[in-house]
Write a protein that holds these residues in place. Sequence first.
Motif, PDB file in Angstrom:
ATOM      1  N   ASN A   1     -67.805 -74.719  30.952  1.00  0.00           N
ATOM      2  CA  ASN A   1     -68.167 -74.291  32.304  1.00  0.00           C
ATOM      3  C   ASN A   1     -69.675 -74.481  32.463  1.00  0.00           C
TER       4      ASN A   1
ATOM      5  N   GLN B   1     -64.238 -70.567  30.880  1.00  0.00           N
ATOM      6  CA  GLN B   1     -64.786 -69.558  31.797  1.00  0.00           C
ATOM      7  C   GLN B   1     -66.313 -69.606  31.748  1.00  0.00           C
ATOM      8  N   PRO B   2     -66.974 -68.974  32.714  1.00  0.00           N
ATOM      9  CA  PRO B   2     -68.449 -68.916  32.678  1.00  0.00           C
ATOM     10  C   PRO B   2     -68.917 -67.827  31.711  1.00  0.00           C
TER      11      PRO B   2
END
Length: 162
Positions: free
Chosen positions: A5, A47-48
């Motif tokens: 990400n 995901q971040p």
Amino acid sequence: EAPLNPAIAPLDWLLGSWESDEPGEGSFPTIAPFRYTETLHFSQVGQPVINFMFNAFHAESKKPLHRECGFIRIQPGTNRVAFIIAQNSGLVEIEEGQLAGQLLSLQSQALARASFSKEPHVQQITRLFQLRADGKLEQTVSMATGDQPLTQHLHIIYRRSS
Ligand code: HEM
């Protein structure tokens, strides 16, 4: 592995596994100095967020000692970083700080513990992570307790293991 990400790209240098190069040094005014080994795992699933697990062992007896795990986030568009951490001692913490290149400096923003945690209780924690020019990773941790002002507790250097 999931694509990285872009939100966590500034911390991609942490991803993977690390192990102590030489035993780390533990100290505090109230305890006998000690040596420890430690493995670090940083991973991501698209995901971040970076997921992490740190596992420390007594250098001589190899007995498992300290363990902590958690999540790392970056405030989008800034150099502000947050660590969300759970420790096996019963402590949970939020640390926040800044990323400057490959130097990450953090300070505890919130600490909480189990009602029956042993004293002395930690009041404040600061940490530095730095990726050195030789590719090794260095971590320094200081803490303040109910008895002692902010003083170094840990210093260790890791090499990449994968
Ligand atoms: C002692 C906190 C990480 C090993 C302590 C004490 C505290 C503490 C509050 C008691 C100090 C006193 O009695 O005045 C923390 C925190 C950590 C951390 C907040 C992480 C942010 C580690 C790690 C190791 C470690 C990674 C590696 C093995 C020890 C040892 C002692 C100690 C051996 C002394 C023996 C004992 O009282 O259990 N730590 N620690 N700690 N810590 Fe840590």
